[in-house]
Write a protein that holds these residues in place. Structure first.
Motif, PDB file in Angstrom:
ATOM      1  N   SER A 148       0.839  -1.205   0.000  1.00  0.00           N
ATOM      2  CA  SER A 148       0.000   0.000   0.000  1.00  0.00           C
ATOM      3  C   SER A 148       0.871   1.251   0.000  1.00  0.00           C
ATOM      4  CB  SER A 148      -0.912   0.013   1.228  1.00  0.00           C
ATOM      5  OG  SER A 148      -1.796  -1.072   1.187  1.00  0.00           O
ATOM      6  N   ALA A 149       1.929   1.229   0.810  1.00  0.00           N
ATOM      7  CA  ALA A 149       2.818   2.383   0.864  1.00  0.00           C
ATOM      8  C   ALA A 149       3.380   2.672  -0.520  1.00  0.00           C
ATOM      9  CB  ALA A 149       3.952   2.126   1.855  1.00  0.00           C
ATOM     10  N   ALA A 150       3.829   1.618  -1.204  1.00  0.00           N
ATOM     11  CA  ALA A 150       4.397   1.808  -2.542  1.00  0.00           C
ATOM     12  C   ALA A 150       3.343   2.372  -3.492  1.00  0.00           C
ATOM     13  CB  ALA A 150       4.938   0.479  -3.066  1.00  0.00           C
ATOM     14  N   ALA A 151       2.128   1.857  -3.395  1.00  0.00           N
ATOM     15  CA  ALA A 151       1.060   2.322  -4.293  1.00  0.00           C
ATOM     16  C   ALA A 151       0.750   3.801  -4.066  1.00  0.00           C
ATOM     17  CB  ALA A 151      -0.199   1.486  -4.082  1.00  0.00           C
ATOM     18  N   TYR A 152       0.801   4.239  -2.797  1.00  0.00           N
ATOM     19  CA  TYR A 152       0.527   5.656  -2.506  1.00  0.00           C
ATOM     20  C   TYR A 152       1.636   6.536  -3.084  1.00  0.00           C
ATOM     21  CZ  TYR A 152      -2.655   3.718   1.016  1.00  0.00           C
ATOM     22  OH  TYR A 152      -3.633   3.016   1.656  1.00  0.00           O
ATOM     23  N   PHE A 153       2.886   6.129  -2.856  1.00  0.00           N
ATOM     24  CA  PHE A 153       3.993   6.956  -3.338  1.00  0.00           C
ATOM     25  C   PHE A 153       4.065   6.970  -4.864  1.00  0.00           C
ATOM     26  CE2 PHE A 153       5.486   6.655   1.066  1.00  0.00           C
ATOM     27  CZ  PHE A 153       5.826   7.978   1.286  1.00  0.00           C
ATOM     28  N   ASN A 154       3.632   5.867  -5.503  1.00  0.00           N
ATOM     29  CA  ASN A 154       3.615   5.818  -6.970  1.00  0.00           C
ATOM     30  C   ASN A 154       2.402   6.524  -7.567  1.00  0.00           C
ATOM     31  OD1 ASN A 154       5.940   4.318  -7.143  1.00  0.00           O
ATOM     32  ND2 ASN A 154       4.876   2.340  -7.189  1.00  0.00           N
ATOM     33  N   LEU A 155       1.491   7.019  -6.703  1.00  0.00           N
ATOM     34  CA  LEU A 155       0.224   7.632  -7.129  1.00  0.00           C
ATOM     35  C   LEU A 155      -0.688   6.641  -7.848  1.00  0.00           C
ATOM     36  CD1 LEU A 155       1.470  11.129  -8.426  1.00  0.00           C
ATOM     37  CD2 LEU A 155       0.775  10.475  -6.105  1.00  0.00           C
ATOM     38  N   GLN A 156      -0.470   5.329  -7.582  1.00  0.00           N
ATOM     39  CA  GLN A 156      -1.361   4.328  -8.174  1.00  0.00           C
ATOM     40  C   GLN A 156      -2.648   4.212  -7.364  1.00  0.00           C
ATOM     41  OE1 GLN A 156       1.783   1.431  -7.793  1.00  0.00           O
ATOM     42  NE2 GLN A 156       1.568   0.857  -9.937  1.00  0.00           N
ATOM     43  N   GLU A 157      -2.618   4.710  -6.151  1.00  0.00           N
ATOM     44  CA  GLU A 157      -3.780   4.638  -5.262  1.00  0.00           C
ATOM     45  C   GLU A 157      -3.873   5.975  -4.524  1.00  0.00           C
ATOM     46  OE1 GLU A 157      -6.642   4.029  -4.141  1.00  0.00           O
ATOM     47  OE2 GLU A 157      -6.457   2.011  -3.280  1.00  0.00           O
ATOM     48  N   TYR A 158      -5.109   6.400  -4.228  1.00  0.00           N
ATOM     49  CA  TYR A 158      -5.310   7.629  -3.470  1.00  0.00           C
ATOM     50  C   TYR A 158      -5.077   7.314  -1.999  1.00  0.00           C
ATOM     51  CZ  TYR A 158      -7.780   8.670  -7.797  1.00  0.00           C
ATOM     52  OH  TYR A 158      -8.111   8.836  -9.119  1.00  0.00           O
ATOM     53  N   GLY A 159      -3.957   7.778  -1.466  1.00  0.00           N
ATOM     54  CA  GLY A 159      -3.668   7.439  -0.084  1.00  0.00           C
ATOM     55  C   GLY A 159      -2.936   8.562   0.613  1.00  0.00           C
ATOM     56  N   ASN A 160      -3.024   8.573   1.937  1.00  0.00           N
ATOM     57  CA  ASN A 160      -2.349   9.597   2.720  1.00  0.00           C
ATOM     58  C   ASN A 160      -0.932   9.145   3.065  1.00  0.00           C
ATOM     59  OD1 ASN A 160      -4.540  11.452   2.957  1.00  0.00           O
ATOM     60  ND2 ASN A 160      -5.509  10.002   4.369  1.00  0.00           N
ATOM     61  N   THR A 161       0.017  10.048   2.855  1.00  0.00           N
ATOM     62  CA  THR A 161       1.401   9.730   3.192  1.00  0.00           C
ATOM     63  C   THR A 161       1.974  10.722   4.199  1.00  0.00           C
ATOM     64  OG1 THR A 161       2.183  10.999   1.271  1.00  0.00           O
ATOM     65  CG2 THR A 161       1.884   8.619   0.966  1.00  0.00           C
ATOM     66  N   TYR A 162       1.805  12.035   3.901  1.00  0.00           N
ATOM     67  CA  TYR A 162       2.479  13.050   4.706  1.00  0.00           C
ATOM     68  C   TYR A 162       1.716  14.364   4.561  1.00  0.00           C
ATOM     69  CZ  TYR A 162       6.671  15.110   6.870  1.00  0.00           C
ATOM     70  OH  TYR A 162       7.549  15.724   7.732  1.00  0.00           O
ATOM     71  N   THR A 163       1.509  15.081   5.654  1.00  0.00           N
ATOM     72  CA  THR A 163       0.625  16.245   5.634  1.00  0.00           C
ATOM     73  C   THR A 163       1.173  17.416   4.816  1.00  0.00           C
ATOM     74  OG1 THR A 163      -0.717  15.670   7.555  1.00  0.00           O
ATOM     75  CG2 THR A 163      -0.366  18.017   7.202  1.00  0.00           C
ATOM     76  N   ARG A 164       2.456  17.387   4.474  1.00  0.00           N
ATOM     77  CA  ARG A 164       2.954  18.413   3.548  1.00  0.00           C
ATOM     78  C   ARG A 164       2.331  18.250   2.158  1.00  0.00           C
ATOM     79  NH1 ARG A 164       7.523  17.860   0.815  1.00  0.00           N
ATOM     80  NH2 ARG A 164       8.514  16.654   2.457  1.00  0.00           N
ATOM     81  N   ILE A 165       1.825  17.040   1.870  1.00  0.00           N
ATOM     82  CA  ILE A 165       1.269  16.767   0.540  1.00  0.00           C
ATOM     83  C   ILE A 165      -0.257  16.618   0.581  1.00  0.00           C
ATOM     84  CG2 ILE A 165       1.462  15.283  -1.504  1.00  0.00           C
ATOM     85  CD1 ILE A 165       4.171  14.336  -0.313  1.00  0.00           C
ATOM     86  N   MET A 166      -0.780  16.018   1.641  1.00  0.00           N
ATOM     87  CA  MET A 166      -2.235  15.867   1.768  1.00  0.00           C
ATOM     88  C   MET A 166      -2.613  15.627   3.221  1.00  0.00           C
ATOM     89  SD  MET A 166      -0.713  12.846   1.170  1.00  0.00           S
ATOM     90  CE  MET A 166      -0.744  12.331  -0.543  1.00  0.00           C
ATOM     91  N   ASN A 167      -3.844  16.018   3.549  1.00  0.00           N
ATOM     92  CA  ASN A 167      -4.339  15.861   4.917  1.00  0.00           C
ATOM     93  C   ASN A 167      -5.863  15.734   4.837  1.00  0.00           C
ATOM     94  OD1 ASN A 167      -5.668  17.450   7.343  1.00  0.00           O
ATOM     95  ND2 ASN A 167      -3.751  16.585   8.097  1.00  0.00           N
ATOM     96  N   PRO A 168      -6.469  14.825   5.620  1.00  0.00           N
ATOM     97  CA  PRO A 168      -7.915  14.598   5.474  1.00  0.00           C
ATOM     98  C   PRO A 168      -8.784  15.811   5.824  1.00  0.00           C
ATOM     99  CG  PRO A 168      -6.864  12.776   6.656  1.00  0.00           C
ATOM    100  CD  PRO A 168      -5.834  13.846   6.529  1.00  0.00           C
ATOM    101  N   THR A 169      -8.335  16.662   6.766  1.00  0.00           N
ATOM    102  CA  THR A 169      -9.104  17.874   7.069  1.00  0.00           C
ATOM    103  C   THR A 169      -8.971  18.873   5.917  1.00  0.00           C
ATOM    104  OG1 THR A 169      -8.598  17.529   9.401  1.00  0.00           O
ATOM    105  CG2 THR A 169      -9.516  19.669   8.797  1.00  0.00           C
ATOM    106  N   THR A 170      -7.735  19.051   5.463  1.00  0.00           N
ATOM    107  CA  THR A 170      -7.491  19.979   4.365  1.00  0.00           C
ATOM    108  C   THR A 170      -8.190  19.506   3.087  1.00  0.00           C
ATOM    109  OG1 THR A 170      -5.396  20.648   5.349  1.00  0.00           O
ATOM    110  CG2 THR A 170      -5.649  21.047   2.988  1.00  0.00           C
TER     111      THR A 170
END
Lengths: 438, 161
Positions: free
Chosen positions: A53-75
């Motif tokens: 899953s981690a690899a899929a998120y970093f590859n942008l193959q899946e919509y996933g949260n990795t780090y708040t500098r890039i995405m955050n569920p509240t934002t």
């Protein structure tokens, strides 16, 4: 009826109204806790389910949260809500309006490109464009926003974007969005619009042909003067693969060869804006500020209607006052922008405008000193009424000739009309005007 | 020309995503940077059985590849197409012959003729839409990246199994 059936009733088939979307878009009850308000996910990072899953998120193959500098569920709730209100494909939030604007431009421009921008843009924007031009080898031409032929005349083979404001700051110029969009698209370039003063309640530039809309959320979107932030939304309809934007369309060396526009289609620019520009420039919005902006957006329709009502009242009061030389509120019948307001701002021309005192710099300072209810500060779009005298503050280094070039006179006052009782606002202005009159 | 909007009904899209189990992907590339590979990876991750259709490969994303739709020895629910529009009518005929329930044409794959062939044979048709994006919009996590999903609901999803 089971819960699953209830949730799937009208899903995706109904176009919800603006007021509904201002309250609901982007947020559903939290599936984990049932929380109805948007939770503040004050976390830097997110635990991965497994290495795949981690690899899929970093590859942008899946919509996933990795780090708040890039995405955050509240934002993300804030981003989707603004995108919904503007009729956009999506949004990306930033730590300030200027950060949003810089990233929006950075994503599409490369050294040697040319930008055509309105000369009536907010001063901070003009400074940023000149600075970017110097540092990144861009060319910028500033044009009279009211004259379509000046936009057309400024185009060059390397012109990559046209940029204006729905309502100019502080001159109140109203942009002919459809006219400028047509010129931009005829040149294979997007039209970017700063719509901070209008908010999506008063004008949705994408409906008139704009491709990218930026906001300083600090102003009416937040509405309470608590937080600095910005957001970029994109229509998703501009063809970034038209051969003029290899920086968006070609395989990205900053993302292991991924071709963003081909891979993500209408979401390609936004993905690149997030996964590269936000990631690499680092201007991420705090989740707490996103939460406050969401509280603001819930009441945006109610607040903007009242802001406009008060602004019209204040403008009419000033127009009839002996100490006032001119009132430049585009919402007045006497405004040269009257026809453009009818076309683009049918619910009102916002609540930020300037007027000119008959006296000069001294009169301006005496006026400010005579006020008790209006707050003397350098911001706009607050529930509280705000006032500033540019010649003695933001523009004090300029002489009278330079002031005139900036559209500011020695006795020009900028108002941001708030939500207080109208009679209290005009009574206080009357005190200031009496103090300004020798 | 028929507008693709006619084949973008959210109810058809949602019903197809919910009911499908097996998706044949025509034109699935082995290259992990190609859009088709992204979509195949995503659909497999979300529980669909994917069936690569690509005459130049024997295996893609860990699944056996077939040279054509008619060579697949079992029924597929959806035929998802990553090919040039002029290749679609033949693919649509194969989809009908193979007993698929839906023909799904990806972003930019606009073929009114192909759509009509499938529609006349009773298949559901989706055109100029991405199966990954629509899954992520209606059932997945697209909202986590600030995209406008159009979803408005006050109903609580079942978060804990």
């Amino acid at each position: 009826m089971s819960q699953d059936q209830r949730g799937s009733g009208e899903q995706g088939t109904r176009e919800f109204g603006f007021d509904t979307r201002a309250i609901h878009a982007g947020q559903r009850p939290d599936p984990y806790t049932g929380a109805r308000a948007t939770p503040i996910f004050q976390t830097t990072s997110y635990v991965f389910e497994d290495p795949e899953s981690a690899a899929a998120y970093f590859n942008l193959q899946e919509y996933g949260n990795t780090y708040t500098r890039i995405m955050n569920p509240t934002t993300a709730v804030f981003e989707e809500r603004v995108a919904s209100l503007e009729g956009a494909a999506g949004g990306v939030a930033f730590a300030s309006g200027l950060a949003a604007q810089a990233a929006a431009l950075f994503t599409m421009l490369t050294p040697g490109d040319h930008v055509v921008a309105s000369s009536a843009l907010y001063g901070g924007t003009v400074t940023q464009l000149k600075h970017l031009a110097r540092k990144l080898s861009l060319d910028v031409t500033f044009v009279d926003p009211d004259d379509l032929s000046s936009w057309r005349a400024a185009l060059r083979p390397n012109t990559k974007v046209l940029y204006g404001e729905t309502i100019g700051n502080p001159g109140g110029n109203v942009l002919d969005i459809e006219g400028v969009a047509e010129i931009a698209h005829g040149h294979g370039a997007p039209l970017m619009v700063d719509s901070t003063f209008a908010t999506p309640y008063l004008c949705r530039p994408i409906e008139h042909g704009a491709d990218i809309v930026v906001h300083s959320a600090t102003k009416f979107i937040g509405g309470h003067g608590t937080s600095i932030g910005g957001v970029v939304v994109e229509a998703g309809t501009f063809n970034w693969s038209n051969g003029r934007f290899p920086v968006v369309a070609d395989p990205s060396p900053a993302y292991h060869g991924l071709a963003f526009h081909e891979t993500f289609g209408m979401y390609g620019y936004l993905m690149k804006l997030r996964a590269e520009s936000l990631r690499d420039l680092g201007g991420a919005l705090s989740p707490f500020n996103s939460f406050l902006f969401l509280l603001g957006l819930e009441t945006l329709p109610l607040r903007m209607a009242r802001h406009v009502e008060n602004a019209v009242g204040v403008a009419r009061f000033l127009e009839g006052h002996a100490a006032v030389a001119a009132v430049r509120y585009p919402g007045l019948d006497s405004s040269p922008y009257r026809d453009l307001v009818k076309r683009y701002l049918p619910h009102g021309a916002g609540s930020i405008f300037v007027f000119d005192l008959k006296g000069g710099r001294d009169a301006g300072q005496r006026f400010i000193s005579g006020l008790e209810l209006w707050s003397h500060l350098a911001n706009v779009g607050d529930a509280k009424s705000l006032v500033i005298h540019p010649a003695s503050t933001t523009h004090r280094q300029l002489n009278d000739a330079e002031l005139a070039a900036a559209g500011v006179g020695p006795g020009t006052i900028r108002l941001s009309v708030g939500l207080e009782t109208l009679d209290d606002l005009t009574a206080d202005l009357a005190r200031g005007l009496a103090a300004a009159t020798p | 020309m028929t507008s693709p909007v006619r084949y973008q009904d959210p109810r058809v899209i949602l019903a197809t995503l919910r009911s499908a189990r097996t998706v044949a992907i025509v034109g699935l590339s082995k290259d992990p940077l190609r859009p088709s590979n992204f979509i195949g990876f995503y659909l497999k991750r979300h529980g669909y059985t994917i069936v690569p259709v690509n005459p130049r490969e024997t295996e893609i994303l860990g699944e056996r590849a077939y040279p054509s739709l008619t060579a697949i020895p079992f029924l597929v629910d959806v035929v998802d197409v990553f090919r040039r529009p002029d290749a679609v009518p033949d693919i649509a005929r194969d989809a009908v012959a193979s007993g698929a329930k839906a023909l799904w044409l990806q972003f930019g794959v606009i073929s009114p003729d192909g759509a009509k062939i499938a529609e006349d044979a009773g298949l559901d048709v989706v055109m100029d839409r991405c199966m990954k994006v629509e899954h992520a919009r209606h059932l997945g996590r697209m909202h986590w990246l600030g995209f406008n999903t159009g979803r408005i609901t006050a109903v609580r999803e079942r978060g804990l199994g």
